[in-house]
Design a protein around this motif. Sequence first.
Motif, PDB file in Angstrom:
ATOM      1  N   GLU A 216     103.469 130.103  38.886  1.00 40.59           N
ATOM      2  CA  GLU A 216     104.842 130.242  39.379  1.00 40.59           C
ATOM      3  C   GLU A 216     105.728 130.971  38.367  1.00 40.59           C
ATOM      4  OE1 GLU A 216     106.706 129.845  42.007  1.00 40.59           O
ATOM      5  OE2 GLU A 216     104.905 129.361  43.152  1.00 40.59           O
TER       6      GLU A 216
ATOM      7  N   LYS B 159      99.441 119.159  34.867  1.00 38.93           N
ATOM      8  CA  LYS B 159      99.257 119.034  36.321  1.00 38.93           C
ATOM      9  C   LYS B 159      98.951 120.372  37.019  1.00 38.93           C
ATOM     10  CE  LYS B 159     101.398 117.307  40.498  1.00 38.93           C
ATOM     11  NZ  LYS B 159     102.698 117.123  41.148  1.00 38.93           N
TER      12      LYS B 159
ATOM     13  N   ILE C 213      95.492 121.260  39.178  1.00 44.02           N
ATOM     14  CA  ILE C 213      95.484 121.742  40.568  1.00 44.02           C
ATOM     15  C   ILE C 213      94.730 123.062  40.658  1.00 44.02           C
ATOM     16  CG2 ILE C 213      96.958 122.638  42.411  1.00 44.02           C
ATOM     17  CD1 ILE C 213      99.078 120.568  41.470  1.00 44.02           C
TER      18      ILE C 213
ATOM     19  N   LEU D 139      95.782 123.951  51.138  1.00 41.48           N
ATOM     20  CA  LEU D 139      96.108 123.469  49.791  1.00 41.48           C
ATOM     21  C   LEU D 139      97.225 124.266  49.133  1.00 41.48           C
ATOM     22  CD1 LEU D 139      92.598 122.765  48.192  1.00 41.48           C
ATOM     23  CD2 LEU D 139      94.265 121.104  49.012  1.00 41.48           C
ATOM     24  N   THR D 140      97.358 125.548  49.492  1.00 43.24           N
ATOM     25  CA  THR D 140      98.273 126.406  48.731  1.00 43.24           C
ATOM     26  C   THR D 140      99.604 126.665  49.423  1.00 43.24           C
ATOM     27  OG1 THR D 140      97.115 128.338  49.656  1.00 43.24           O
ATOM     28  CG2 THR D 140      96.427 127.596  47.469  1.00 43.24           C
ATOM     29  N   ARG D 141      99.837 126.108  50.623  1.00 44.14           N
ATOM     30  CA  ARG D 141     101.123 126.322  51.296  1.00 44.14           C
ATOM     31  C   ARG D 141     102.200 125.475  50.622  1.00 44.14           C
ATOM     32  NH1 ARG D 141     100.754 130.905  52.422  1.00 44.14           N
ATOM     33  NH2 ARG D 141      99.092 130.540  50.934  1.00 44.14           N
ATOM     34  N   GLU D 142     103.240 126.139  50.138  1.00 41.06           N
ATOM     35  CA  GLU D 142     104.358 125.447  49.496  1.00 41.06           C
ATOM     36  C   GLU D 142     104.948 124.385  50.424  1.00 41.06           C
ATOM     37  OE1 GLU D 142     105.897 125.099  46.662  1.00 41.06           O
ATOM     38  OE2 GLU D 142     104.383 126.352  45.715  1.00 41.06           O
ATOM     39  N   GLU D 143     105.142 124.773  51.716  1.00 42.40           N
ATOM     40  CA  GLU D 143     105.868 123.906  52.648  1.00 42.40           C
ATOM     41  C   GLU D 143     105.037 122.706  53.092  1.00 42.40           C
ATOM     42  OE1 GLU D 143     104.950 126.990  53.076  1.00 42.40           O
ATOM     43  OE2 GLU D 143     104.261 127.426  55.115  1.00 42.40           O
ATOM     44  N   TRP D 144     103.731 122.707  52.773  1.00 38.50           N
ATOM     45  CA  TRP D 144     102.870 121.580  53.130  1.00 38.50           C
ATOM     46  C   TRP D 144     102.570 120.680  51.939  1.00 38.50           C
ATOM     47  CZ3 TRP D 144      98.979 124.695  56.666  1.00 38.50           C
ATOM     48  CH2 TRP D 144      99.608 124.934  57.882  1.00 38.50           C
ATOM     49  N   LYS D 145     103.158 120.978  50.774  1.00 33.15           N
ATOM     50  CA  LYS D 145     102.976 120.090  49.628  1.00 33.15           C
ATOM     51  C   LYS D 145     103.732 118.794  49.881  1.00 33.15           C
ATOM     52  CE  LYS D 145     101.727 122.905  45.723  1.00 33.15           C
ATOM     53  NZ  LYS D 145     101.589 124.243  46.312  1.00 33.15           N
ATOM     54  N   ARG D 146     103.091 117.661  49.575  1.00 33.12           N
ATOM     55  CA  ARG D 146     103.755 116.382  49.786  1.00 33.12           C
ATOM     56  C   ARG D 146     104.907 116.243  48.793  1.00 33.12           C
ATOM     57  NH1 ARG D 146     102.179 110.494  47.876  1.00 33.12           N
ATOM     58  NH2 ARG D 146     102.797 111.592  46.003  1.00 33.12           N
TER      59      ARG D 146
END
Lengths: 220, 220
Positions: A189, B124, B128, B186-193
């Motif tokens: 990032e 972290k 990942i 795994l890599t979609r920003e909007e799907w990160k918890r």
Amino acid sequence: MDGAPPPPSPAGLSAYVAVSQLLGLALLATTGAWLGRYRGGVAWHSPLQFNAHPLCMVLAMVFLQGDGIIAVFESHRTKGIPDMYSLHSWCGMATFVLYLLQWFLGCGFFLFPGASFSLRGSYKPQHIFFGITLFILSITSCLLGITEMLLFKISDSYSHFVPEGILANTLGVLLVAFGLVVGYVLTREEWKRPPLAEELALSMDFKTLTEGESPGGGSQ
Amino acid sequence: MDGAPPPPSPAGLSAYVAVSQLLGLALLATTGAWLGRYRGGVAWHSPLQFNAHPLCMVLAMVFLQGDGIIAVFESHRTKGIPDMYSLHSWCGMATFVLYLLQWFLGCGFFLFPGASFSLRGSYKPQHIFFGITLFILSITSCLLGITEMLLFKISDSYSHFVPEGILANTLGVLLVAFGLVVGYVLTREEWKRPPLAEELALSMDFKTLTEGESPGGGSQ
């Protein structure tokens, strides 16, 4: 939105980019050493034409992949070997076709003025994801090609740790290391280039004018 | 910092996860079909022990990879085949060793109380990145194993598009598709918890108490 993003730290990035370039040069040199020392070199209109395939495919990470594809089909035709039966050929051809698709979609969304900014914004993450995916698929196809070539050429001696086998395996490990370092640089990032001031201003102006609308033609 | 992040859109994510699971089941079934129909099935203390290797390695994406490694070494010992000479074995072993390293580092940084929060925070993203990298390396090792097995077993008929070759190639394509869909999820920003409220509060409290400091022991 409030103020330009801070400039990225260039020190760490430069070191990683340098390592990636060194690895890239090392894998080109190793490919050349393998083909030159063990496989008789590279020539186009000769029985050595096949060797242009791995060389061009590795060079293609820097230049083009077209020549490598042509070389293998012409070489197969000359020797009467069927095309497209192996997993390596399937993965390699999928990579090539998907690269073309990525290129056409990239042109369609980003080069031609027909696409709206909202459409471009929603396509951009897909383009980035598939760019990295295709890079990984290219490396995977190279690894499959290395395994195929070794089992075609030195299947009797491969298990005795002959120098050619170790050199070619090392090339495979270098490919993986190259992919790892480039993948790391691409996905940090903090190393993403922030948009330039003029890009921000330009896109903002156009965004206001054409919000959610295509300035160009119809659905085609 | 100002307000909790909005809840992620679950509709799109669910569809992708469903596709990834279907692909996972399809590739397990295809592996089973290949080994069962063409390679005589799977048994541990028998000449079929080798077949436990690809089966366990594919199952390992869901379960464990240890059994698959043991199977190939025992099978080699029984048949007098040398170990660790092929690119497949190098990539597979690198994946296994790096998985162990990832596991130990993960325990060291996240499970034991010795690591400071700043250290955890900086590790972290590496954890990942290497998690996804190891997943890709696993799939690549499977593709190399498929190519090896086909060239060891059906090198005479592979180029004639025999059913076994096509089935095994299809397994390779399914592995790539599986990796692609999982990698995308795994890599979609909007799907990160987003962090849970209690996690945020907890880490904030500890962060204030131990900012940049390890609450536990020394450098070891």
